[in-house]
Design an enzyme around this catalytic site. Sequence first.
Site, PDB file in Angstrom:
ATOM      1  N   GLU A 207       0.525  -1.124   0.009  1.00 25.30           N
ATOM      2  CA  GLU A 207      -0.404  -0.251   0.090  1.00 25.30           C
ATOM      3  C   GLU A 207       0.983   1.676  -0.091  1.00 25.30           C
ATOM      4  OE1 GLU A 207      -2.756  -0.898   3.468  1.00 25.30           O
ATOM      5  OE2 GLU A 207      -3.359  -1.907   2.192  1.00 25.30           O
ATOM      6  N   LYS A 336     -15.588  -3.110   2.459  1.00 23.07           N
ATOM      7  CA  LYS A 336     -15.090  -3.164   0.990  1.00 23.07           C
ATOM      8  C   LYS A 336     -16.107  -3.956  -0.029  1.00 23.07           C
ATOM      9  CE  LYS A 336     -10.440  -4.256   3.234  1.00 23.07           C
ATOM     10  NZ  LYS A 336     -10.009  -5.496   3.735  1.00 23.07           N
TER      11      LYS A 336
HETATM   12  O1  LIG Z   1      -6.648  -5.735   5.924  1.00 26.14           O
HETATM   13  C1  LIG Z   1      -6.963  -4.584   5.504  1.00 26.14           C
HETATM   14  O2  LIG Z   1      -7.881  -3.990   5.064  1.00 26.14           O
HETATM   15  C2  LIG Z   1      -6.480  -4.573   3.954  1.00 26.14           C
HETATM   16  C3  LIG Z   1      -7.149  -3.477   2.747  1.00 26.14           C
HETATM   17  O3  LIG Z   1      -5.648  -2.446   3.518  1.00 26.14           O
HETATM   18  O4  LIG Z   1      -6.139  -5.803   3.238  1.00 26.14           O
HETATM   19  P1  LIG Z   1      -5.910  -6.955   1.875  1.00 26.14           P
HETATM   20  O5  LIG Z   1      -6.674  -6.066   0.841  1.00 26.14           O
HETATM   21  O6  LIG Z   1      -4.883  -7.570   1.617  1.00 26.14           O
HETATM   22  O7  LIG Z   1      -7.430  -7.420   2.778  1.00 26.14           O
HETATM   23 MG   LIG Z   2      -7.946  -5.098   7.725  1.00 27.06          MG
END
Ligand SMILES: O=C(O)[C@@H](CO)OP(=O)(O)O
Ligand SMILES: [Mg+2]
Length: 418
Positions: A207, A336
């Site tokens: 990131e 998400k």
């Molecule tokens: O854990 C999280 O919050 C994310 C993004 O920051 O990681 P990933 O997208 O790899 O699940």
């Molecule tokens: Mg997370």
Amino acid sequence: MTREIDAVEAREILDNRLEPTLRVTVRTEDGTAGQADVPRGRSRGVHEAVDLRDGGDRYRGKGVKTAVRNVEERIEPALVGHSVTDQAGIDALLRELDGTPDGSNLGGNSLTGVSLAALKAGAKSHDLPLYRYLGGPAATTIPIPLVDLIEGGELGASGLPFQEHQIVPTGADSFGDAIRMCAEVYYELGDELAESHGESALSVGDEGGYTPATMTDPRDAFDSILDAVRACGYEDVFELGIDAAATHFHDPDDGTYRLADGTYTRGELLEFYAELEETYPLVSIEDPLEEDDFEGFATLSDRLDAQIVGDDLFVTNDERLRKGIDIGAGDALLCKINQVGTVSEAIEAVETARENGYAIQVSERSGQTADTWLAEVAVGLRAAQIKTGTTRSERTEQYNRLLEIEAECDGGYAAWPR
Ligand SMILES: O=C(O)[C@@H](CO)OP(=O)(O)O
Ligand SMILES: [Mg+2]
């Protein structure tokens, strides 16, 4: 104007990690097109929608050709003729076609790609920016960014157990000011880390945060960040946050957590968070415990002032969020879209969060492209918080779009935390 869907196309593209992902285009009869790229997590929760990969759910270059075929052969025929502005109807149809709770039939990635591409085509057909189409005239507030300055866990090659050590510009007056000050702290921190941990500390993780290989204690990360904040004279602007992503250092066999200095029981880890909150201006703790420990999240929400954010715990799923709300687990929903599948399901969880006084933090995935729907969705959902990383252009493009939106709608800056 004809707003009926005419075609749904998909292709395999690459994300920031060179991993294959989906790009979906929804076209309407009048020639409008909406195109959306599907993000992909690495530190994924076990309760997330299935990300369909050819040859199994592994990272290394596995394709998404089956997901592409599912969009073109199974989803397109069902959607042709459907009004592109009927987002709820499109999403319900997608779920019905898939027929599984976890999207494992057609692939959660196929569902997310089509749902987002339809949303974008809907916005275009109304000649509106996506944030305005989604949020109406009230969508004029720019969220507070949680900027991941030092990475660990699954996302960075540092020795740190926690995945993200964030600065939170709660005291800024505008988004533009906030992100400028974040950049100043980022560069000041880089100078300090290069001196204390060598130039290799300036390598960045997924990131775009620094990854000092020899740093193993979250307190050292906080101390370095606060030194940089002080050196810039911004003590009144910044507070701190973490994404512990605790599932990924939890040992399911004996229930303990492995940090660099040894093994912690659940109780000891809870004490550690309390100590961190006492010592530092810590206002946000994401996934402090493993992804099924609703009671532990509730204990922390009760005990600490910092907001407790549910990522792997809630997976943007309304049912899991309601379970948490019932017992007071967490204070904020991490949103998400691809964790749950479709835009409408994510909206449902966001509305539940809002009604119950939970804060909303719209979040990136560690695998992304330069597609800026994330910035649009954060403003459109009227979230007061956004998490979209630090450097790397798939992250900075989100900030650039937020700067544009701020100028476009004379947007105000969100108040912490909601
Ligand atoms: O854990 C999280 O919050 C994310 C993004 O920051 O990681 P990933 O997208 O790899 O699940
Ligand atoms: Mg997370």
